[in-house]
Design a protein around this motif. Structure first.
Motif, PDB file in Angstrom:
ATOM      1  N   GLN A 121       0.872  -1.131  -0.011  1.00  0.00           N
ATOM      2  CA  GLN A 121      -0.079  -0.189   0.068  1.00  0.00           C
ATOM      3  C   GLN A 121       0.759   1.233   0.025  1.00  0.00           C
ATOM      4  OE1 GLN A 121      -1.834  -0.736   3.632  1.00  0.00           O
ATOM      5  NE2 GLN A 121      -3.740  -1.887   2.834  1.00  0.00           N
ATOM      6  N   ASP A 122       0.062   2.464  -0.014  1.00  0.00           N
ATOM      7  CA  ASP A 122       1.058   3.550  -0.206  1.00  0.00           C
ATOM      8  C   ASP A 122       0.452   4.844   0.836  1.00  0.00           C
ATOM      9  OD1 ASP A 122      -1.106   4.878  -1.434  1.00  0.00           O
ATOM     10  OD2 ASP A 122       0.027   5.297  -3.142  1.00  0.00           O
ATOM     11  N   TRP A 123      -0.527   4.302   1.774  1.00  0.00           N
ATOM     12  CA  TRP A 123      -1.071   5.355   2.464  1.00  0.00           C
ATOM     13  C   TRP A 123      -0.178   5.916   3.667  1.00  0.00           C
ATOM     14  CZ3 TRP A 123      -2.812   4.757   7.665  1.00  0.00           C
ATOM     15  CH2 TRP A 123      -2.915   3.328   8.407  1.00  0.00           C
ATOM     16  N   ASP A 131       2.115  11.399   7.050  1.00  0.00           N
ATOM     17  CA  ASP A 131       1.045  10.347   7.088  1.00  0.00           C
ATOM     18  C   ASP A 131       0.955   9.849   8.412  1.00  0.00           C
ATOM     19  OD1 ASP A 131       0.322  10.614   4.452  1.00  0.00           O
ATOM     20  OD2 ASP A 131       1.614   9.459   3.683  1.00  0.00           O
ATOM     21  N   THR A 133      -7.600   7.367   9.410  1.00  0.00           N
ATOM     22  CA  THR A 133      -7.080   6.658   8.216  1.00  0.00           C
ATOM     23  C   THR A 133      -7.982   6.830   7.034  1.00  0.00           C
ATOM     24  OG1 THR A 133      -6.651   4.742   9.798  1.00  0.00           O
ATOM     25  CG2 THR A 133      -6.351   4.140   7.546  1.00  0.00           C
ATOM     26  N   PHE A 134      -7.083   7.060   5.926  1.00  0.00           N
ATOM     27  CA  PHE A 134      -7.725   7.188   4.599  1.00  0.00           C
ATOM     28  C   PHE A 134      -8.594   8.340   4.548  1.00  0.00           C
ATOM     29  CE2 PHE A 134      -7.448   2.363   4.980  1.00  0.00           C
ATOM     30  CZ  PHE A 134      -6.100   2.387   4.460  1.00  0.00           C
ATOM     31  N   GLY A 171      -7.388  11.485   3.826  1.00  0.00           N
ATOM     32  CA  GLY A 171      -7.176  12.474   2.696  1.00  0.00           C
ATOM     33  C   GLY A 171      -6.749  13.797   3.340  1.00  0.00           C
ATOM     34  N   GLN A 204       3.871  -0.582   3.305  1.00  0.00           N
ATOM     35  CA  GLN A 204       2.802   0.350   3.269  1.00  0.00           C
ATOM     36  C   GLN A 204       3.365   1.759   3.049  1.00  0.00           C
ATOM     37  OE1 GLN A 204       1.835  -0.117   7.617  1.00  0.00           O
ATOM     38  NE2 GLN A 204      -0.219  -0.956   7.018  1.00  0.00           N
ATOM     39  N   LYS A 262      -2.237   1.003  -3.741  1.00  0.00           N
ATOM     40  CA  LYS A 262      -3.349   1.401  -3.020  1.00  0.00           C
ATOM     41  C   LYS A 262      -3.751   0.297  -1.794  1.00  0.00           C
ATOM     42  CE  LYS A 262      -3.131   5.339  -4.791  1.00  0.00           C
ATOM     43  NZ  LYS A 262      -2.218   6.411  -4.333  1.00  0.00           N
ATOM     44  N   ASN A 263      -4.013  -0.950  -2.592  1.00  0.00           N
ATOM     45  CA  ASN A 263      -4.332  -2.039  -1.597  1.00  0.00           C
ATOM     46  C   ASN A 263      -3.993  -3.524  -2.553  1.00  0.00           C
ATOM     47  OD1 ASN A 263      -5.173  -3.235   0.778  1.00  0.00           O
ATOM     48  ND2 ASN A 263      -7.186  -3.792  -0.160  1.00  0.00           N
TER      49      ASN A 263
END
Length: 382
Positions: free
Chosen positions: A151-153, A159, A217-218, A220, A257, A263-264
């Protein structure tokens, strides 16, 4: 059956939606405060009568409780649900350590209730197809497996989420958060447990910037630098794990990650003496089947072309794609179908607390291996 979901973050509403699609009545959602509970219930169109876990535990009309709360709360909450005599489905990890997860396994076995862990990735229909092909010997002798979950979050030092903190998420992060999904899936497909591991993990950002007002989380959100504080990080951003199965077959997993653009993305490639199977969760309706002496092929998800076992969890005809939300629906159908059958000696067709306990043991072995920089056996008696 009536269910309550505990947790109002990303995955809680996913459970709510999937439960509804599975035909289970959701009678409330519980957050960390009454205000969060009511706000989430109103947003999701749910009743607002139950706003705390204690109320859910005391309500005889509630049959099952889904735990999607932060990791550090799973043990106490799952224990409370079992002691209240209700069924429980817990997000991973089952607990923060194997002492806790073992206690939950023992309590669940005595409680007479049904307990499961939400390893939903098993319930992509083509993952069931892969498991059935291995079980039927169509792959041949199980040689080895490679794969990744990336993933890249958490790519940037700005982050941040509670999962990066060891006190909230556990000493392992990328491995425990997403790597265990891959490890559970591969053991499900292989039909055997991983017994030994050798790990090399890395924390890319020893310091991250935490938003002063909190983060989700997520979400944005990108907070201004002036609104953050430096926080020391000890959990891993990425890492590799070599492993061996009980049969002697071996493999390798890469988890990250911090992989830009992914993304997933979960991938595996299983090599046997007769054929190879490859799967990518970002194209979940395709299973690549490799051959040596004939053209390789791609099986498109189609109940008419798959095994009976896989076809049972594929609700739409070929060409009508199914994806991530459907895996939860199929997991819940399996879980609640088992409850309704009242045949407790029957094989449980969903990830159990025993599976969740084994994943905790795996994580502990992986962490020990990384720290020793050596092979480590998984303590099956833990």
């Amino acid at each position: 059956m009536k269910a309550i979901v505990v947790g109002t973050g990303f995955i809680g509403p996913v459970h709510v939606e999937a439960l509804r699609r599975a035909g289970v009545e959701v009678v409330g959602i519980v957050g960390s405060s009454a205000e969060k509970s009511i706000a989430a219930a109103e947003r999701l169109g749910l009743p607002c009568d139950i706003t705390t876990l204690d109320q859910a535990l005391a309500d005889p009309a509630v049959d099952c409780i889904h735990l999607t709360s932060p990791n550090r709360l799973h043990f106490e909450q799952a224990k409370a649900v079992l002691l209240a005599g209700k069924h429980v489905l817990c997000e991973k990890p089952l607990a923060m350590n194997s002492v806790e997860s073992k206690e939950l396994v023992e309590l669940a076995s005595r409680s007479g209730t049904v307990a499961g862990v939400a390893y939903n990735i098993r319930f992509y229909p083509l993952c069931h197809e892969a498991a059935q092909r291995v079980a039927e010997g169509r792959v041949g002798d199980f040689h080895h497996v490679t794969g990744s979950y990336v993933q890249d979050w958490l790519l940037k030092p700005t982050d941040f989420n509670w999962r990066v903190l060891a006190d909230d998420g556990g000493e392992l992060r990328a491995i425990a958060d997403i790597g265990t999904h891959w490890l559970d899936l591969i053991q499900f497909i292989a039909g055997q447990k991983i017994t030994d591991v050798c790990a090399d993990l890395r924390t890319i950002y020893p310091t991250r910037q935490k938003p002063v007002g909190g983060a989700q989380t997520f979400s944005g959100d990108r907070p201004d630098a002036a609104d953050t504080e430096d926080v020391a990080i000890t959990t891993e951003d990425c890492g590799s794990v070599m492993f061996r199965f009980a049969s002697g077959a071996n493999g390798c997993l890469w988890v990250s990650q911090t992989t830009a653009g992914r993304k997933n993305c979960l991938r595996f490639e299983i090599a046997g003496s007769q054929s190879t199977l490859a799967f990518n969760s970002e194209s979940p309706n395709e299973l690549w089947i490799g051959h040596r002496d004939q053209p390789s092929e791609t099986l498109l998800r189609d109940p008419a072309l798959m095994s009976q076992q896989a076809g049972k969890i594929a609700n739409y005809p070929g060409g009508h794609n199914e994806g991530f939300p459907d895996t939860f629906k199929q997991l819940f159908r399996s879980f609640y179908g088992y409850i309704a059958s009242e045949d407790r000696p029957a094989r449980r067709p969903f990830p159990t607390f025993e599976d969740g306990h084994h994943e905790v043991l795996l994580c502990e072995a992986i962490l020990k291996s990384h720290r020793k920089q050596a092979w480590q056996s998984v303590n099956a008696d833990g």
